[in-house]
Design an enzyme around this catalytic site. Structure first.
Site, PDB file in Angstrom:
ATOM      1  N   HIS A  14      17.695  26.225   1.508  1.00 24.08           N
ATOM      2  CA  HIS A  14      17.437  27.687   1.115  1.00 24.08           C
ATOM      3  C   HIS A  14      17.551  28.565   1.813  1.00 24.08           C
ATOM      4  O   HIS A  14      17.119  30.017   1.233  1.00 24.08           O
ATOM      5  CB  HIS A  14      15.553  27.125   0.652  1.00 24.08           C
ATOM      6  CG  HIS A  14      14.948  28.783   0.086  1.00 24.08           C
ATOM      7  ND1 HIS A  14      15.298  29.075  -1.894  1.00 24.08           N
ATOM      8  CD2 HIS A  14      14.197  28.956   0.403  1.00 24.08           C
ATOM      9  CE1 HIS A  14      15.482  30.080  -2.003  1.00 24.08           C
ATOM     10  NE2 HIS A  14      13.897  29.929  -1.228  1.00 24.08           N
ATOM     11  N   ASP A  46       0.765  -0.984  -0.066  1.00 22.49           N
ATOM     12  CA  ASP A  46      -0.273   0.174   0.090  1.00 22.49           C
ATOM     13  C   ASP A  46       0.806   1.070   0.151  1.00 22.49           C
ATOM     14  O   ASP A  46       0.384   2.401  -0.056  1.00 22.49           O
ATOM     15  CB  ASP A  46      -1.041   0.146   1.423  1.00 22.49           C
ATOM     16  CG  ASP A  46      -0.137  -0.475   2.514  1.00 22.49           C
ATOM     17  OD1 ASP A  46       1.139   0.016   2.636  1.00 22.49           O
ATOM     18  OD2 ASP A  46      -1.032  -0.349   3.925  1.00 22.49           O
ATOM     19  N   THR A 104      14.599  28.795 -13.313  1.00 23.23           N
ATOM     20  CA  THR A 104      15.573  30.017 -12.508  1.00 23.23           C
ATOM     21  C   THR A 104      16.722  29.961 -13.246  1.00 23.23           C
ATOM     22  O   THR A 104      16.384  32.027 -14.132  1.00 23.23           O
ATOM     23  CB  THR A 104      16.041  30.144 -11.649  1.00 23.23           C
ATOM     24  OG1 THR A 104      13.880  29.610 -10.531  1.00 23.23           O
ATOM     25  CG2 THR A 104      16.406  31.035 -10.519  1.00 23.23           C
ATOM     26  N   THR A 161      13.634  22.725 -11.573  1.00 26.19           N
ATOM     27  CA  THR A 161      13.344  22.614 -13.078  1.00 26.19           C
ATOM     28  C   THR A 161      14.121  23.247 -14.069  1.00 26.19           C
ATOM     29  O   THR A 161      14.137  22.766 -14.940  1.00 26.19           O
ATOM     30  CB  THR A 161      11.817  22.673 -13.296  1.00 26.19           C
ATOM     31  OG1 THR A 161      11.411  24.170 -13.118  1.00 26.19           O
ATOM     32  CG2 THR A 161      10.731  22.232 -12.450  1.00 26.19           C
ATOM     33  N   ASP A 218      17.794  35.016  -8.920  1.00 28.70           N
ATOM     34  CA  ASP A 218      16.758  36.093  -7.814  1.00 28.70           C
ATOM     35  C   ASP A 218      17.035  36.714  -7.197  1.00 28.70           C
ATOM     36  O   ASP A 218      18.700  36.594  -5.654  1.00 28.70           O
ATOM     37  CB  ASP A 218      14.985  35.159  -7.864  1.00 28.70           C
ATOM     38  CG  ASP A 218      15.960  33.717  -6.558  1.00 28.70           C
ATOM     39  OD1 ASP A 218      16.889  34.021  -5.865  1.00 28.70           O
ATOM     40  OD2 ASP A 218      15.361  32.731  -7.177  1.00 28.70           O
ATOM     41  N   LYS A 274      13.341  37.945 -10.017  1.00 30.67           N
ATOM     42  CA  LYS A 274      12.381  37.686 -10.743  1.00 30.67           C
ATOM     43  C   LYS A 274      10.901  37.439 -10.554  1.00 30.67           C
ATOM     44  O   LYS A 274      10.917  37.269  -8.840  1.00 30.67           O
ATOM     45  CB  LYS A 274      13.253  35.871 -10.248  1.00 30.67           C
ATOM     46  CG  LYS A 274      12.283  34.872 -10.182  1.00 30.67           C
ATOM     47  CD  LYS A 274      13.449  33.810 -10.418  1.00 30.67           C
ATOM     48  CE  LYS A 274      12.538  32.306  -8.425  1.00 30.67           C
ATOM     49  NZ  LYS A 274      13.537  31.656  -7.971  1.00 30.67           N
ATOM     50  N   GLU A 296       3.215   2.240   1.591  1.00 30.67           N
ATOM     51  CA  GLU A 296       4.052   2.223   2.970  1.00 30.67           C
ATOM     52  C   GLU A 296       5.550   1.666   3.547  1.00 30.67           C
ATOM     53  O   GLU A 296       5.319   0.737   2.731  1.00 30.67           O
ATOM     54  CB  GLU A 296       2.737   1.950   4.815  1.00 30.67           C
ATOM     55  CG  GLU A 296       1.829   2.567   5.286  1.00 30.67           C
ATOM     56  CD  GLU A 296       0.915   1.804   6.521  1.00 30.67           C
ATOM     57  OE1 GLU A 296       2.080   0.781   7.457  1.00 30.67           O
ATOM     58  OE2 GLU A 296      -0.078   2.025   6.925  1.00 30.67           O
TER      59      GLU A 296
HETATM   60  C1  R5P Z   1      14.138  28.994  -5.611  1.00 28.14           C
HETATM   61  O1  R5P Z   1      13.655  30.314  -4.831  1.00 28.14           O
HETATM   62  C2  R5P Z   1      15.647  28.834  -5.144  1.00 28.14           C
HETATM   63  O2  R5P Z   1      16.639  29.345  -4.397  1.00 28.14           O
HETATM   64  C3  R5P Z   1      15.328  28.319  -6.892  1.00 28.14           C
HETATM   65  O3  R5P Z   1      16.273  29.962  -7.259  1.00 28.14           O
HETATM   66  C4  R5P Z   1      15.052  27.349  -7.037  1.00 28.14           C
HETATM   67  O4  R5P Z   1      13.773  26.487  -6.243  1.00 28.14           O
HETATM   68  C5  R5P Z   1      14.978  26.684  -8.612  1.00 28.14           C
HETATM   69  O5  R5P Z   1      13.815  25.826  -8.922  1.00 28.14           O
HETATM   70  P1  R5P Z   1      13.533  25.606 -10.659  1.00 28.14           P
HETATM   71  O6  R5P Z   1      15.021  25.348 -11.134  1.00 28.14           O
HETATM   72  O7  R5P Z   1      12.901  25.117 -10.688  1.00 28.14           O
HETATM   73  O8  R5P Z   1      13.863  26.902 -11.127  1.00 28.14           O
END
Ligand code: R5P
Length: 311
Positions: free
Chosen positions: A128, A36, A224, A221, A167, A190, A38
């Site tokens: 982060h 399931d 950014t 992904t 950013d 950004k 777990e």
């Molecule tokens: C966002 O504030 C983080 O510092 C990264 O810039 C962000 O999470 C990267 O994610 P992605 O590659 O999806 O843009």
């Protein structure tokens, strides 16, 4: 207390590399998945040991988080003397506040869960935001991979190189790289529209005719990095872009690998068990020595201040 090293299933190679440096063979914990979904883990015997559990919260994030919580609890029930969760990449740290009504503060939910499972201390690398420290009720050691990545960057930079923060959240990190490498910092502003869509509002600083190194805490992904790369190239940056990030999640969206058409080289660490992407020459720098040093110092009750991230 004897030092015990445990590795969850998220990144046993990193646990092994840390163990080789410390001269302590890591125990790879048993993790069973029930039909399931777990998870059931098995750790021990540990009896009174100073236990370090290595488990980054990379994809699949939820499974790795639950496994970490279960491993901490299992160690507590095995009478570990002291439990340190070594979380090279702290998933969910981006959700450290609400950005829209109706959201949760997931970083706090999981910080509390890690603490209440029985962790006495936590080690993370380039989280982060340093604000995650205040979400935990136990001491958090926030190490940084900037020196190891900056040393690896040295061969890719020239007189005219500028460091770009993609950013506002990456400015402190970029300044750390900038001071390490003796370079000025340019800032991209950004706006994030969704988990995989961002746009650039403004570039603060001059990139025309300069070689550019874009730095960030993580690449998920790649949206950014792609947005920042396009913005600096539109403003006249030289085409050989270099990217450095501590955490290379490099997740797929719509079954596609992330693409970085304008990036000539990407440097990441082995904080998560990343897969190489064929489109970019990838250089993986190990943070096993950094983590081994941190563990050794904690075990011997020495300060980690020169390994710590800038706040
Ligand atoms: C966002 O504030 C983080 O510092 C990264 O810039 C962000 O999470 C990267 O994610 P992605 O590659 O999806 O843009």
């Amino acid at each position: 207390m004897t030092l015990s090293l445990l590795s969850g299933s998220a990144h046993p190679q990193l646990g092994q590399a840390i163990g080789e440096i410390l001269g302590v063979m890591p125990t790879v914990c048993e993790v069973e998945r029930f039909p399931d979904g777990e998870l059931q883990v098995k750790a021990g015997p540990l009896h009174d040991g100073d236990v370090y559990i290595v488990q980054p919260i990379g994809p699949p994030v939820n499974d790795h988080m639950v496994e970490l919580l279960l491993l901490i609890d299992a160690c507590r029930r095995e009478s570990a003397g002291r439990i340190t969760a070594v979380i090279p990449y702290l998933g969910y740290a981006r959700q450290d506040r609400r950005t829209a009504s109706g959201q949760s503060v997931a970083a706090q939910v999981f910080a509390r869960a890690i603490t209440s499972s029985g962790a006495d201390r936590v080690i993370v690398v380039d989280p982060h935001t340093p604000a995650v420290e205040s979400l935990f009720d136990v001491p958090v050691e926030m190490l940084t991979a900037v020196p190891v990545l900056a040393r690896a960057l040295e061969k890719h930079i020239g007189e005219d190189t500028v460091i770009v923060a993609p950013d506002l959240g990456a400015v402190k990190l970029a300044e750390h790289y900038g001071s390490f490498l003796g370079k000025t910092v340019v800032i991209v502003r950004k706006t994030r529209h969704s988990g995989s869509e961002v746009s650039v509002d403004e570039v603060v600083g001059d990139v025309a005719g300069r070689t550019v190194v874009i730095v960030d805490d993580m690449i998920s992904t790649g949206a950014t990095i792609r947005a920042a790369a396009s913005a600096v190239l539109e403003r006249g940056a030289l085409p050989d872009l270099v990217v450095a990030a501590t955490h290379g999640l490099l997740v797929r969206t719509n079954s596609e690998d992330p693409v970085f058409p304008k990036v000539q080289r990407m440097l990441i660490t082995d904080s998560v068990a990343a897969k190489p992407t064929p489109e970019v020459p990838l250089e993986v720098v190990s943070i096993a020595p950094l983590l081994a040093d941190g563990i050794d110092r904690l075990h011997n009750r020495r300060l980690l201040v020169d390994l710590a991230m800038r706040r």
